[in-house]
Design a protein around this motif. Structure first.
Motif, short mmCIF file in Angstrom:
data_model
loop_
_atom_site.label_atom_id
_atom_site.label_comp_id
_atom_site.label_asym_id
_atom_site.label_seq_id
_atom_site.Cartn_x
_atom_site.Cartn_y
_atom_site.Cartn_z
N TYR A 312 36.82 48.24 32.37
CA TYR A 312 36.87 47.99 30.93
C TYR A 312 37.26 46.53 30.68
CZ TYR A 312 38.27 48.74 26.03
OH TYR A 312 38.39 48.67 24.68
N GLY A 313 38.28 46.10 31.38
CA GLY A 313 38.71 44.72 31.24
C GLY A 313 37.61 43.75 31.60
N LEU A 314 36.88 44.09 32.63
CA LEU A 314 35.78 43.24 33.07
C LEU A 314 34.69 43.16 32.01
CD1 LEU A 314 34.52 43.21 36.67
CD2 LEU A 314 32.85 43.16 34.86
N LEU A 315 34.40 44.31 31.39
CA LEU A 315 33.36 44.33 30.36
C LEU A 315 33.77 43.49 29.15
CD1 LEU A 315 32.08 48.00 30.37
CD2 LEU A 315 30.84 45.95 30.99
N ASP A 328 41.19 36.55 35.53
CA ASP A 328 40.88 36.90 34.14
C ASP A 328 40.80 38.41 33.97
OD1 ASP A 328 40.67 34.18 33.87
OD2 ASP A 328 38.49 34.17 34.16
N VAL A 329 40.15 39.05 34.94
CA VAL A 329 40.02 40.49 34.86
C VAL A 329 41.40 41.14 34.86
CG1 VAL A 329 39.20 42.56 36.03
CG2 VAL A 329 37.76 40.54 35.95
N TYR A 330 42.26 40.64 35.73
CA TYR A 330 43.59 41.24 35.82
C TYR A 330 44.33 41.12 34.49
CZ TYR A 330 48.14 42.60 37.54
OH TYR A 330 49.33 43.25 37.70
N GLU A 331 44.17 39.96 33.88
CA GLU A 331 44.83 39.73 32.59
C GLU A 331 44.34 40.75 31.55
OE1 GLU A 331 44.80 36.03 29.66
OE2 GLU A 331 45.05 35.49 31.77
N LYS A 332 43.02 40.85 31.46
CA LYS A 332 42.43 41.79 30.49
C LYS A 332 42.81 43.22 30.84
CE LYS A 332 40.22 39.23 27.60
NZ LYS A 332 40.69 39.20 26.21
N TYR A 333 42.88 43.47 32.13
CA TYR A 333 43.25 44.81 32.58
C TYR A 333 44.65 45.17 32.08
CZ TYR A 333 45.56 48.00 35.80
OH TYR A 333 46.34 48.99 36.33
N ARG A 334 45.55 44.21 32.18
CA ARG A 334 46.92 44.49 31.73
C ARG A 334 46.96 44.73 30.23
NH1 ARG A 334 51.38 43.13 35.56
NH2 ARG A 334 52.59 43.95 33.84
N ILE A 350 44.60 45.88 42.21
CA ILE A 350 43.39 45.63 41.42
C ILE A 350 42.36 44.90 42.26
CG2 ILE A 350 42.48 44.40 39.41
CD1 ILE A 350 44.03 46.96 38.80
N SER A 351 42.84 44.04 43.13
CA SER A 351 41.93 43.36 44.04
C SER A 351 41.14 44.37 44.86
CB SER A 351 42.73 42.43 44.95
OG SER A 351 41.90 41.87 45.93
N ASP A 352 41.85 45.37 45.37
CA ASP A 352 41.18 46.42 46.14
C ASP A 352 40.23 47.23 45.27
OD1 ASP A 352 42.21 45.78 48.54
OD2 ASP A 352 43.76 47.32 48.58
N ILE A 353 40.68 47.53 44.06
CA ILE A 353 39.85 48.34 43.17
C ILE A 353 38.55 47.61 42.85
CG2 ILE A 353 39.69 49.12 40.77
CD1 ILE A 353 42.49 50.18 41.01
N LEU A 354 38.65 46.31 42.63
CA LEU A 354 37.44 45.53 42.36
C LEU A 354 36.51 45.55 43.57
CD1 LEU A 354 38.91 42.53 40.35
CD2 LEU A 354 37.58 44.45 39.49
N ALA A 355 37.12 45.49 44.75
CA ALA A 355 36.30 45.56 45.96
C ALA A 355 35.61 46.92 46.05
CB ALA A 355 37.17 45.33 47.19
N HIS A 373 41.14 24.71 43.20
CA HIS A 373 41.46 25.73 42.19
C HIS A 373 41.44 27.14 42.77
CE1 HIS A 373 41.35 22.48 39.40
NE2 HIS A 373 40.15 22.15 39.81
N GLY A 374 41.58 27.21 44.07
CA GLY A 374 41.80 28.51 44.68
C GLY A 374 40.56 29.28 45.11
N ARG A 375 40.83 30.49 45.54
CA ARG A 375 39.78 31.37 46.07
C ARG A 375 39.83 32.65 45.27
NH1 ARG A 375 37.85 33.00 51.37
NH2 ARG A 375 39.33 34.68 51.45
N MET A 376 38.68 33.15 44.90
CA MET A 376 38.70 34.38 44.09
C MET A 376 37.35 35.08 44.14
SD MET A 376 38.74 32.15 40.70
CE MET A 376 39.72 30.93 41.53
N ARG A 377 37.29 36.25 43.56
CA ARG A 377 36.02 36.95 43.46
C ARG A 377 35.28 36.46 42.23
NH1 ARG A 377 38.81 41.30 45.62
NH2 ARG A 377 37.85 41.95 47.57
N GLU A 378 33.99 36.23 42.42
CA GLU A 378 33.15 35.92 41.28
C GLU A 378 32.30 37.16 41.05
OE1 GLU A 378 30.68 32.05 40.80
OE2 GLU A 378 29.33 33.58 41.56
#
Length: 404
Positions: A312-315, A328-334, A350-355, A373-378
């Motif tokens: 939902y947060g991702l959408l 960003d997803v984590y923020e929206k998720y919270r 949440i990282s695992d859930i996204l995976a 600026h780091g490493r993350m999932r796109e």
DNA sequence: AGGTATTCACATGAAACTATTCTCTGAGTTAGG
DNA sequence: TAACTCAGAGAATAGTTTCATGTGAATACCTGT
């Protein structure tokens, strides 16, 4: 809707001659009376399992092949044949088929053995006993009378992935404990490299013989479809080139016959619902779309609340840009958690859930590095944009929030 | 300019913890003889 | 005294958290020309 209307509706349904004559033929559980284009594999397996009929323990067997290459059908076909022959020759043989992928049935060591015991008609608690206790019950049960036990473990790779490979080792060791009976294993695996990262001890004790099922080619799938279609549909309901198209679709997906059959069945259902009389090429396209859409919606619906909230947060982020990142997803998720009164999980989880969502094909995720600026999932969506409204409505219903 | 070192923002792994479900056991309780 | 109830211990399992370590490349920092 008035009663009269409803009645009319049902009558229309009844008077509408179904184009199916026997729909079960197209179901994946159906075992046909002959298995096409698997003669070579059948011969190999028969040769390996042959000693059974002389009451000798055959070698353990491993069957490899991608989904829809006829592994399960072949082994089911052969086992019913073996059963009959064994009865004729008065060999006490018992064949147990277990699908290790079935959740809550045979997907852990304990449950697997418990399920085996149940196949002998004894019931055991689904939890509460130590694992070696359950093994002991099994020993006693099997060793009670002299019997040859053939255990077919479908999709073992799933089991090993979930519960580790000691299971297989323990199982093969059962034989050394038995005095009367003997057990032979047949493992069926989707992955060709399944045994590669397994403990060598397990490998050597289990992997005595192997048979590989190559994918079907388009021509072979056509043959199979033609045969099943003849039994499943009334004559004259099949449009020009339909089977060929089905086969072509499936062949594109590494020769998956199961998929082809499902395509045909769903297409038939569409024709039936529309009250039409022949199955045409356009129905195949519709069917493919429907299968795709249904499976994704189904997966989303059955996800735990937390995954749904993450999605939902991702959408929510989708409107702004096409590129979505973990933070960003984590923020929206919270935020959604706060709205829905859900205890927020850690970012790690949440990282695992996204995976997981990526694995399920609901989203596409790639790990990228943005240097300083780091490493993350796109991430991006894993389904076509025209499905978004449907997904949104499911999520808001499940979570009890509304999209804006 | 070219090369090396830092650094960010997570990813990925391992282990430990929590909660739930279920069985089994034995102490305490109850009811009937 | 037999039957029953009930709390507590022990298991399996799923889902998380905590702690620790890994990672790829944009940027900062040198170095020598």
């Amino acid at each position: 809707m008035s009663q009269k209307e409803l009645k009319k509706y049902f009558e229309k349904f009844l008077s509408n001659q179904s184009i199916f004559s026997n729909k079960s033929v197209l179901q994946s559980s159906y075992v046909p009376e002959t298995v096409l284009h698997r003669e070579e594999q059948m011969a190999q397996i028969a040769e390996i399992l042959g000693p059974i009929l002389r009451t000798e323990k055959p070698s353990n067997l491993f069957i490899y092949g991608k989904t829809g290459t006829g592994k399960t059908v072949t082994i089911k076909y052969l086992s019913s044949m073996l059963k009959n022959l064994a009865k004729e020759k008065e060999v006490s043989l018992k064949i147990i088929y277990l699908n290790c992928k079935l959740k809550k049935i045979a997907d852990t060591e304990y449950r697997l053995v418990a399920q085996l015991i149940r196949q002998f008609g004894k019931s055991v608690p689904s939890t509460g006993l130590p694992t070696d206790e359950i093994y002991n019950i099994f020993y006693r049960l099997v060793d009670h009378t002299k019997i040859l036990l053939l255990i077919v473990l479908d999709e073992v790779d799933q089991l090993v992935k979930k519960a580790g490979d000691e299971i297989l080792y323990n199982l093969t060791r059962i034989n050394t404990e038995l005095t009367n009976s003997q057990i032979c294993f047949v493992g069926i695996s989707n992955s060709l490299v399944f045994t590669e990262n397994m403990d060598p001890r397990v490998k050597s004790s289990l992997n005595e013989e192997e048979v590989v099922f190559p994918p079907y080619n388009a021509i072979q799938i056509q043959d199979i479809l033609r045969k099943r279609a003849k039994d499943a549909f009334h004559p004259g309901t099949m449009g020009q080139g339909v089977l060929e198209k089905c086969a072509a679709y499936a062949a594109r997906e590494h020769g998956d016959a199961r998929r082809a059959l499902e395509l045909l069945r769903v297409a038939g259902e569409i024709v039936e619902r529309r009250g039409e009389s022949t199955l045409a090429l356009t129905h195949i396209d519709l069917a493919e779309e429907k299968i795709e859409c249904d499976s994704i919606l189904e997966v989303i619906k059955t996800q735990p609340k937390q995954s749904q909230a993450a999605l939902y947060g991702l959408l929510l982020l989708l409107n702004n840009s096409n590129k979505i990142f973990t933070g960003d997803v984590y923020e929206k998720y919270r935020e959604t958690c706060a709205k829905v009164d859900l205890r927020p999980l850690t970012q790690r989880r949440i990282s695992d859930i996204l995976a997981e969502l990526d694995m399920l094909g609901i989203i596409n995720a790639n790990v990228i590095s943005k240097g300083r600026h780091g490493r993350m999932r796109e991430m991006s969506l894993g389904f076509p944009a025209n499905m978004i409204p449907k997904v949104e409505s499911i999520l808001s219903r499940e979570l009890g929030v509304s999209f804006k």
